[in-house]
Design a protein around this motif. Structure first.
Motif, short mmCIF file in Angstrom:
data_model
loop_
_atom_site.label_atom_id
_atom_site.label_comp_id
_atom_site.label_asym_id
_atom_site.label_seq_id
_atom_site.Cartn_x
_atom_site.Cartn_y
_atom_site.Cartn_z
N THR A 159 0.83 -1.21 0.00
CA THR A 159 0.00 0.00 0.00
C THR A 159 0.87 1.26 0.00
OG1 THR A 159 -1.67 -1.20 1.28
CG2 THR A 159 -1.85 1.21 1.23
N ILE A 160 1.90 1.23 0.83
CA ILE A 160 2.77 2.40 0.97
C ILE A 160 3.55 2.63 -0.33
CG2 ILE A 160 4.76 3.33 2.21
CD1 ILE A 160 3.69 1.54 4.64
N LYS A 161 3.99 1.54 -0.92
CA LYS A 161 4.77 1.66 -2.15
C LYS A 161 3.93 2.29 -3.26
CE LYS A 161 8.27 -0.88 -4.69
NZ LYS A 161 7.80 -0.52 -6.03
N PHE A 219 1.38 4.18 -2.83
CA PHE A 219 1.15 5.58 -2.43
C PHE A 219 2.34 6.46 -2.84
CE2 PHE A 219 1.84 8.65 1.16
CZ PHE A 219 0.79 9.51 0.87
N ILE A 220 3.53 5.94 -2.56
CA ILE A 220 4.72 6.72 -2.89
C ILE A 220 4.86 6.87 -4.41
CG2 ILE A 220 7.25 6.63 -2.90
CD1 ILE A 220 7.09 5.45 -0.11
N ASP A 221 4.52 5.81 -5.12
CA ASP A 221 4.65 5.84 -6.58
C ASP A 221 3.68 6.82 -7.23
OD1 ASP A 221 6.64 4.01 -6.48
OD2 ASP A 221 5.38 2.27 -6.98
N THR A 222 2.55 7.03 -6.58
CA THR A 222 1.51 7.83 -7.24
C THR A 222 1.37 9.24 -6.67
OG1 THR A 222 -0.11 6.85 -5.75
CG2 THR A 222 0.12 5.85 -7.93
N MET A 223 1.86 9.45 -5.44
CA MET A 223 1.68 10.76 -4.84
C MET A 223 3.02 11.49 -4.74
SD MET A 223 -1.45 11.09 -4.42
CE MET A 223 -1.92 12.28 -3.22
N PRO A 224 3.03 12.74 -5.15
CA PRO A 224 4.30 13.48 -5.08
C PRO A 224 4.65 13.80 -3.62
CG PRO A 224 2.50 14.95 -5.66
CD PRO A 224 1.92 13.58 -5.61
N ARG A 225 5.91 13.94 -3.41
CA ARG A 225 6.38 14.42 -2.12
C ARG A 225 6.10 15.93 -2.05
NH1 ARG A 225 11.31 13.02 0.74
NH2 ARG A 225 11.87 11.61 -0.94
N TYR A 226 5.67 16.38 -0.92
CA TYR A 226 5.41 17.80 -0.77
C TYR A 226 6.68 18.45 -0.25
CZ TYR A 226 3.38 22.14 0.96
OH TYR A 226 3.10 23.45 1.20
N HIS A 227 7.17 19.42 -0.98
CA HIS A 227 8.42 20.06 -0.56
C HIS A 227 8.15 21.34 0.21
CE1 HIS A 227 11.13 17.39 -2.68
NE2 HIS A 227 10.23 17.38 -3.64
N GLN A 228 8.72 21.40 1.37
CA GLN A 228 8.60 22.62 2.17
C GLN A 228 9.51 23.71 1.60
OE1 GLN A 228 5.66 22.56 3.81
NE2 GLN A 228 6.81 23.83 5.22
#
Lengths: 330, 289
Positions: free
Chosen positions: A316-318, A320-329
């Motif tokens: 599930t996490i993988k 999620f990571i593959d499809t959702m961008p990281r939010y950069h502060q």
């Protein structure tokens, strides 16, 4: 200072013990340290592990019978008489059945009653959906004055019990029935209101409460083998949330996954989503029971069926990571 | 030893003053529960001015008797009794139900010293009183103290009451003394129509209680009941106190429609005249508003 994890946590033969056993030991120890502590139970004394206290302090143990409304309102009365009452049943019944009494006579009345809900989550197993309490976190965290604690293993439950015995406030603590792997150590810290980084990583923050923290450690280990470094944060206090620790991890990772053996709606995942929505909006994935009841089955089987094992969560996490961008502060 | 040396006549006058306070505070509030509050004035007068051992200037006095109000909607009678007993100024009664007041519409313990519990949602008071009585009996062992609890009759519909009654009976809580405001009304009508309670005496006896039936608008019989209850130490006592809802204000008496309603100014004026003249039986220089 890094959190002193059990070095055997990822081994197959990791030591396991029901979280409720830690409560039983902690209550007895708290009763030895403070003679104002009383314990009330609704006909489930051994099951919720209050028998250790009953044997040690029979004059301070009160059998209530199968009457959860009375259980918690008696608790409020003992608190008025200067006592520190621990009231215990299965979570499905307390706070499941007596929520309004808790609201009025404990939360609004602001009395230091310690409500212990055992047998929470689907890992109750064969007893089925009626006894697999999933809504308790949501029910209790909306109450002003109420603290909500979900220890991750038996050692932590013991520490949490001693801590709440002395904090002078209303507390709800959820416990699990089945043997749960012990990821902490006797020297590991526990403080009500604190979250703990168990494993550092920069790709995603995995926030767990209760029994799910162990599964997140397993998931993080599996992710690491695929080149993903997850930060695992154990959040034993759902209310109040340790915003500082959570925000620091989320700021570093830019993505977050929550895991709880409870309804994600209104539960721990919602609490984290509320915090992040207001303070640091990032992509979030909530793992837990998704608007459905459990059913009969073996505990491990149900954790697997409902996608809450480390291996299932890794997938599930993988995704999620593959499809959702990281939010950069910044 | 009674807490004050007020004579029976003086206690009756005090109850009447408490009724005037209730009418006047409900008028100022514009909402609230008239009938039960007026009907309970004699019981609360007896409790606060004769029966209970307490110190109004030291609400947390460790040797005090404690009173749990279970039917929190009748709290105007408790506020009025506390004010008359000296817990706070009578003038503060006019803040009832207003923003920022210590006198919340339903009682909140932390707001007002002297309250033992927070109540309103029905059925929760007996358990709290029973726990306190258990503590006095078995843990702290303070036989000189007593725990009183006032319940409505309508709230006996609640299962929580009977869970607590069973508990108190099992543990023979001799320091627990209950008063049931048996006024026969609840919001939807008479108690026997809505959900019959009779045979109420037999029910409590079956739960292991010593049961008295008294005239709840007769202060002497209330005081005598409390004396008898204190003398019975091997089980809890409950007094089924037959009261007249709206007692003292003839147009409110026996009428369930006054359960949750406050008087308007004309009605309050009339009510105060009746109370100050004992329904025309005496002339009083302060009569009239």
């Amino acid at each position: 200072m890094s959190y002193p994890l059990n070095p055997d946590v990822l081994k197959d033969d990791v030591m396991r013990e029901p979280i409720r056993a830690g409560f039983g030991r902690g209550l007895k120890a708290a009763g030895q340290a403070n003679d104002q502590i009383v314990a009330l139970c609704a006909d489930l004394t051994e099951s919720v592990q209050m028998h250790l206290f009953r044997e040690a302090f029979p004059e301070r143990f009160i059998e209530v019978g199968i009457a959860e409304q009375n259980l918690v309102t008696l608790g409020a009365g003992f608190a008025r008489a200067g006592k520190i009452p621990f009231v215990s049943s299965y979570a499905a019944f307390s706070p499941g059945r007596n929520w309004e009494q808790i609201r009025t006579t404990v939360a609004l009345n602001n009395q230091p009653v310690k409500i212990i809900g055992s047998h929470a989550g689907v890992s109750v197993g064969p007893d089925g959906a009626t006894h697999q309490m999933l809504e308790d976190i949501a029910l209790m965290r909306v109450l002003p004055n109420m603290i909500v604690v979900a220890p991750g293993d038996s050692l932590e439950a013991e520490k949490a019990t001693k801590a709440m015995a002395e904090n002078g406030k209303p507390v709800y603590m959820r416990l699990a029935r089945e043997k749960t792997p012990i990821f902490s150590t006797p020297e590991a810290p526990f403080e009500i209101g604190k979250a703990y980084v168990l494993r550092e990583g920069h790709d995603v923050a995995l926030l767990g409460t209760g029994t799910m923290t162990y599964q997140l450690l397993v998931a993080a280990d599996l992710l690491s083998k695929e080149g993903i470094e997850a930060e695992v944060v154990h959040v034993p206090t759902v209310k109040p949330l340790d915003a500082e620790t959570i925000l620091a991890s989320v700021k570093k990772t830019g993505r977050v996954v929550t895991a709880e053996e409870a309804q994600a709606a209104g539960g721990f995942g919602s609490a984290v989503a509320e915090l992040l929505g207001e303070r640091l909006p990032v992509p979030i994935k909530r793992i837990g029971m998704l608007d459905r009841f459990g059913e009969s089955g073996e505990p491990d089987q149900l954790i697997d069926v409902f996608n809450m094992t480390g291996a299932k969560m890794m997938a599930t996490i993988k995704q999620f990571i593959d499809t959702m961008p990281r939010y950069h502060q910044d | 030893m009674p807490r004050t040396n007020l004579t029976l006549i003086q206690l009756e006058e005090k109850a009447n003053k408490i009724r005037e306070d209730i009418v006047s505070m409900l008028l100022a509030a514009g909402s609230g529960h008239s009938a039960g509050s007026l009907g309970l004035a004699d019981i609360f007068t007896a409790l606060y001015f004769n029966i209970m051992n307490l110190k109004p200037d030291e609400p947390e006095w460790p040797d005090r008797d404690v009173l749990f109000l279970s039917n929190g909607h009748c709290v105007p009678v408790q506020y009025a009794s506390m004010a008359e007993a000296g817990y706070f100024e009578v003038s503060e009664l006019q803040t009832l139900r207003k923003y920022g007041s210590r006198l919340q519409g339903h009682p909140e313990r932390e707001r007002l010293p002297g309250l033992e519990n927070t109540s309103g949602p029905l059925g929760c008071g007996l358990s709290q009183a029973a726990a306190y009585a258990y503590d006095l009996e078995y843990i702290d062992k303070q036989p000189h103290r007593f725990v009183y609890v006032v319940m409505g009759d309508g709230e006996l519909d609640e299962g929580n009451i009977w869970e607590a009654a069973m508990f108190a009976g099992k543990y023979k809580l001799g320091h627990l003394i209950g008063f049931i405001d048996r006024n026969n009304i609840q919001i939807d009508g008479s108690t026997e129509d809505v959900m019959p309670l009779e045979d109420l005496k037999a029910k409590w006896e079956a739960f292991g209680w010593h049961v008295l039936e008294i005239d709840g608008n007769n202060i002497e019989s209330i005081i005598n009941a409390a004396s008898e209850a204190r003398a019975i130490t091997n089980r809890p006592t409950v007094a089924i106190a037959h009261t007249i809802p709206g007692k003292g204000v003839d147009f409110m008496e026996y009428d369930y429609k006054w359960h949750g309603v406050a008087p308007n100014s004309d009605q309050a004026k009339l009510a105060l005249e009746k109370l100050r003249t004992l329904d025309g039986k005496i002339t009083h220089e302060g009569a009239g508003v």
